[in-house]
Structure formats: structure tokens, C-alpha cells
Scaffold this active site. Structure first.
Site, PDB file in Angstrom:
ATOM      1  N   ALA A  79      -0.239   0.752   7.449  1.00 35.63           N
ATOM      2  CA  ALA A  79       0.042   1.142   8.758  1.00 35.63           C
ATOM      3  C   ALA A  79       0.792   2.657   8.408  1.00 35.63           C
ATOM      4  O   ALA A  79       1.298   2.976   7.394  1.00 35.63           O
ATOM      5  CB  ALA A  79       1.533   0.642   9.022  1.00 35.63           C
ATOM      6  N   LYS A  80       0.239   3.559   9.112  1.00 31.73           N
ATOM      7  CA  LYS A  80       0.476   5.119   8.950  1.00 31.73           C
ATOM      8  C   LYS A  80       1.563   5.424   9.713  1.00 31.73           C
ATOM      9  O   LYS A  80       1.604   5.824  11.101  1.00 31.73           O
ATOM     10  CB  LYS A  80      -0.917   5.794   9.283  1.00 31.73           C
ATOM     11  CG  LYS A  80      -0.887   7.323   9.019  1.00 31.73           C
ATOM     12  CD  LYS A  80      -1.998   7.936   9.474  1.00 31.73           C
ATOM     13  CE  LYS A  80      -1.928   9.690   9.107  1.00 31.73           C
ATOM     14  NZ  LYS A  80      -2.122   9.668   7.857  1.00 31.73           N
ATOM     15  N   ALA A  81       2.784   5.214   9.132  1.00 35.36           N
ATOM     16  CA  ALA A  81       4.094   5.340   9.742  1.00 35.36           C
ATOM     17  C   ALA A  81       4.974   6.387   9.495  1.00 35.36           C
ATOM     18  O   ALA A  81       4.762   7.134   8.511  1.00 35.36           O
ATOM     19  CB  ALA A  81       4.753   3.974   9.497  1.00 35.36           C
ATOM     20  N   TYR A  91       7.013   8.456   5.250  1.00 39.90           N
ATOM     21  CA  TYR A  91       6.257   9.786   4.756  1.00 39.90           C
ATOM     22  C   TYR A  91       7.409  10.590   3.957  1.00 39.90           C
ATOM     23  O   TYR A  91       7.066  11.753   3.416  1.00 39.90           O
ATOM     24  CB  TYR A  91       5.832  10.633   5.860  1.00 39.90           C
ATOM     25  CG  TYR A  91       4.191  10.607   5.950  1.00 39.90           C
ATOM     26  CD1 TYR A  91       3.356  11.279   5.501  1.00 39.90           C
ATOM     27  CD2 TYR A  91       3.556   9.294   6.928  1.00 39.90           C
ATOM     28  CE1 TYR A  91       2.163  11.062   5.368  1.00 39.90           C
ATOM     29  CE2 TYR A  91       2.522   9.478   6.998  1.00 39.90           C
ATOM     30  CZ  TYR A  91       1.351  10.461   5.968  1.00 39.90           C
ATOM     31  OH  TYR A  91       0.187   9.876   6.113  1.00 39.90           O
TER      32      TYR A  91
END
Length: 305
Positions: A155-157, A161
Site C-alpha cells: 500500500a502506497k500510503a 512516508y
């Protein structure tokens, strides 16, 4: 680096002036990181601007939202049409795109069920993220990549980051260009926002999602290009010593492109830009520009409004 403003942003179904794309200070995602994102690029081709691998980026956005149980309020087809319309409205020939779906204003607290989803798409002219004009200097960060059982790496959440931002800040404060993060078990994960490749004995190796690395679309592109060039590729765990002993190391990402690495932890590599790195960078340029007809199915043309 500063963001150069464009004319409009697509926000919840409408094109709005750049400065009017705003959210409330009690937006859920601002407090808890409940959002998913995509970075995508538009490249200039002989037939005009085109979005590179838009379908794959939107599919990953949808998967990321599903994993976080964020309900997307627009279909992939609607978002694809909105993306093309935005780029045309801003008059870009080449640019960076940021797709974002996040929980907005409506409730506070960790319960995610009562905040509505907002979706935005922004475009701006942004040069390569790590264009150093030389091989990059990397350091191994003291920060470890988040455990895959803490946050799903597929998941690029937005929230996770923070892990990358801390690592990047540590590296740049120490005089390096970028940070290499290790997985909780000590194997190589990825850099702060790029996948890592190592070349040794003509074999191209990169790390898997099980090491906490994002399944990068640029990573997948380069693996495809390498196979088509007849290069042996492996997606497998790497040790830090595998990078120290490599013939070539390079990074890849939508924002960065293909970037050679000159050193890791002050250990110089045999070449700051090896032969295979050069070949893959050239093949990548051919694919994104439309010059190589084999990969034109990866391009979504942008027609002027």
C-alpha cells in the site's frame, strides 16, 4: 524543492484554481496519515504529451485504498479521464502527477469509518527528483524500514512516508544524497523513495515486497526492459554486503527515473554508471518517450483541450 504552481488542480470532481484546493485543519488524514497516493509522470513524445503507465498507477491506488479500507469515490476510468483533462488544462508537455485519496473532515479519533474520502490530482513541472549529475552517494540509515506486519508495504500510503522522511533527513544532514533502509531482519529494503538494483556478474537483482520495498512501477518497467534485453533478473533478498560487492548499483522511481549510485557508506563502487545501468537508462528513455514502439501501450496520450 519548491513546487512550481500550475493553473488548476482536479479536486473532488472539478478543476479548481491552484490556490483554492484547500482542506480543513481537522482533516483526518492530516492528523493520522490516512491517505494513499501515486506519483506518475507525463513525458513529451513525438505525438504530444503522454502519461506513462497510468492504468498501472491507478490500479495500485485502488489496491492501496482497499488495503487501508479507504473507499474510493471515483472509478479508475473516471480518474484516468480526470488526469488527462487536468494535464491538458494546465498545458503541460511534461510534468509530474500526484494522485491522492484521503480521509477528509468529518470526524476525529482513530475510528476511520466516519470521515468522507476526498480525491485530488495535481500536476506540476518537476525535474528528476535525484538529478545529481553524477553517481549518488548513499548511506545506510539508522532508521529501519517499517515491518511489513505493521503497515502493508504494497500500500502506497501517506502515513508511512514519515519513515522515509526521517531517513532522508538523516542522510542529507550527514552530507549524503540518499538513504538506504534495511528491513527489520537486516536485509536491504529500499531507499527513501526508490527501489534498489544491484548488478553482479551480469545478473540484475532487486528486493521484494517482503523486505518492505514498494512494488515499484518503474521497478517493474526496468525488470521488463532487462528481460527484453536478455538480462537475467532476480527479485530476492539482498544483504548490504551484496551492494558493497556489486559491479553496479542504481535506483529507480517515478520521481527519480534511473539514477546510478557511486558509493554506499563511503565505499566506492567500481563504476558510478556501469554498462548495464546505461543500457537500461537508455531503454527506459525509449519507452517513456514513445521512441520504442514495443512499449507504446504503456502511454496514455494527452490531447489538447
Amino acid at each position: 524543492m519548491a513546487i512550481p504552481e500550475s493553473s488548476v488542480i482536479w479536486f473532488d470532481g472539478a478543476l479548481v484554481p491552484w490556490q483554492e484546493a484547500r482542506v480543513h485543519v481537522l482533516t483526518h488524514a492530516l492528523h493520522y496519515g490516512t491517505g494513499v497516493l501515486e506519483g506518475t509522470r507525463v513525458f513529451e513524445t513525438a505525438d504530444g504529451p503522454a502519461v506513462f503507465r497510468l492504468a498501472e498507477h491507478l490500479a495500485r491506488l485502488e489496491r492501496s485504498a482497499h488495503m487501508l479500507r479507504i473507499e474510493l469515490t471515483y472509478s479508475r476510468e473516471e480518474l484516468a479521464a480526470a488526469t488527462v483533462a487536468l494535464v491538458a488544462a494546465n498545458g503541460h508537455r511534461s510534468c509530474y502527477l500526484r494522485h491522492l485519496a484521503f480521509l477528509g473532515y468529518g470526524s476525529m479519533g482513530l475510528d476511520m469509518r466516519h470521515s468522507p474520502t476526498s480525491v485530488s490530482i495535481a500536476s506540476w513541472e518537476w525535474p528528476a527528483y535525484l538529478a545529481a549529475g553524477r553517481g549518488l552517494r548513499l548511506m545506510t540509515s539508522s532508521w529501519r524500514r517499517t515491518d511489513p506486519n505493521a503497515v502493508p508495504p504494497a500500500a502506497k500510503a501517506t502515513g508511512p512516508y514519515l519513515n522515509s522522511a526521517l531517513a532522508r533527513r538523516e542522510a542529507t544532514d550527514a552530507g549524503f544524497d540518499e538513504a538506504l533502509l534495511l528491513a527489520p531482519d537486516g536485509t536491504v529494503s529500499e531507499c527513501s523513495s526508490e527501489n534498489v538494483f544491484a548488478v553482479r556478474g551480469g545478473v540484475l537483482r532487486t528486493t521484494p515486497a517482503s523486505a518492505g520495498a514498494l512494488e515499484g512501477i518503474t521497478q517493474d518497467t526496468l525488470l521488463t526492459l532487462a528481460r527484453d534485453l536478455g538480462v537475467e533478473v532476480r527479485v530476492e533478498n539482498l544483504l548490504r554486503s551484496d551492494l558493497y560487492a556489486a559491479d553496479e548499483v542504481f535506483l529507480s522511481g517515478t520521481a527519480a527515473g534511473v539514477v546510478p549510485v557511486a558509493s554506499l557508506d563511503n565505499r566506492e563502487l567500481p563504476s558510478s554508471e556501469g554498462e548495464l545501468t546505461k543500457r537500461l537508462a537508455e531503454a527506459y528513455r525509449g519507452a517513456v518517450s514513445g521512441a520504442d514502439p514495443r512499449y507504446r501501450h504503456w502511454l496514455t496520450p494527452v490531447h489538447s483541450a
